[in-house]
Design a protein around this motif. Structure first.
Motif, short mmCIF file in Angstrom:
data_model
loop_
_atom_site.label_atom_id
_atom_site.label_comp_id
_atom_site.label_asym_id
_atom_site.label_seq_id
_atom_site.Cartn_x
_atom_site.Cartn_y
_atom_site.Cartn_z
N GLU A 12 4.45 5.39 2.52
CA GLU A 12 4.60 6.79 2.94
C GLU A 12 4.87 6.88 4.44
O GLU A 12 5.68 7.71 4.89
CB GLU A 12 3.36 7.60 2.56
N LEU B 49 11.04 7.36 -1.88
CA LEU B 49 9.77 6.72 -2.18
C LEU B 49 9.63 6.64 -3.69
O LEU B 49 9.87 7.63 -4.38
CB LEU B 49 8.64 7.57 -1.56
N THR C 58 8.83 0.75 -2.51
CA THR C 58 7.98 0.51 -3.67
C THR C 58 6.70 -0.23 -3.27
O THR C 58 6.59 -0.74 -2.16
CB THR C 58 8.70 -0.32 -4.74
N MET C 59 5.81 -0.34 -4.22
CA MET C 59 4.61 -1.15 -4.06
C MET C 59 4.69 -2.35 -5.00
O MET C 59 3.68 -2.83 -5.50
CB MET C 59 3.34 -0.34 -4.35
N SER D 9 0.83 -1.21 0.00
CA SER D 9 0.00 0.00 0.00
C SER D 9 0.86 1.26 0.00
O SER D 9 1.90 1.31 0.65
CB SER D 9 -0.93 0.02 1.21
N ARG D 10 0.41 2.23 -0.75
CA ARG D 10 1.11 3.52 -0.79
C ARG D 10 1.13 4.15 0.60
O ARG D 10 2.13 4.76 1.00
CB ARG D 10 0.42 4.44 -1.81
N GLU D 11 0.05 4.00 1.35
CA GLU D 11 -0.04 4.60 2.67
C GLU D 11 1.04 4.06 3.60
O GLU D 11 1.68 4.83 4.32
CB GLU D 11 -1.43 4.34 3.30
#
Length: 152
Positions: free
Chosen positions: A43, A62, A76-77, A38-40
């Protein structure tokens, strides 16, 4: 040929364990991909890594930035790290293939021992990777320090 190291987090959370492992990987001269789902979460980890260590700097970025290829650590995702990593650290149950394990210096799979779903995902990853012929080690911190509990 690399190996998969499974880190069963039972005492220290990911926020404390990941920076320590990244420090060691960078000291070995490795470039790293931290792979999540997840991007969240990426971050959140990005913000945490800016604070590690308190008196120093852990260079990272990121994914999606203009300098991805130059980052020693790239979060990364799973879209493919542009920094040519020699080590992948998988979090949030992110998948790692047997081909990746065999082509990298090391793959670290970090999972929360208090999350039964995360434990089951890690067990499945262990079974798939070892069945494909990958070397694997299982590390636990139940005693208060990291101890190797299994190896294949």
């Amino acid at each position: 040929m690399g190996a998969a190291y499974f880190y069963h987090l039972t005492r220290d959370p990911l926020d404390r364990t990941l920076p320590v492992l990244l420090d060691k990987a960078l000291a070995a001269g490795w470039r790293c991909e931290v792979r999540g789902q997840s991007r969240e979460e990426m971050e959140r980890l990005d913000a945490r890594l800016w604070l590690w260590p308190e008196e120093g700097f852990l260079p990272h970025g990121l994914s999606g930035g203009p300098h991805d290829a130059r980052q020693p650590v790239l979060l990364t995702m799973g879209e493919g790290a542009k920094n040519d990593p020699t080590c992948v650290m998988a979090v949030e149950g992110a998948e790692v293939s047997a081909e990746e394990v065999q082509g990298l210096e090391r793959v670290c799979i970090l999972f929360d021992g208090g999350d039964e779903g995360a434990v089951q995902v890690a067990r499945g990853q262990w079974a798939r990777l070892t069945a494909a012929g990958c070397s694997a080690q299982y590390w636990s911190q139940e005693s208060g320090r990291w101890e190797k509990k299994a190896e294949r």
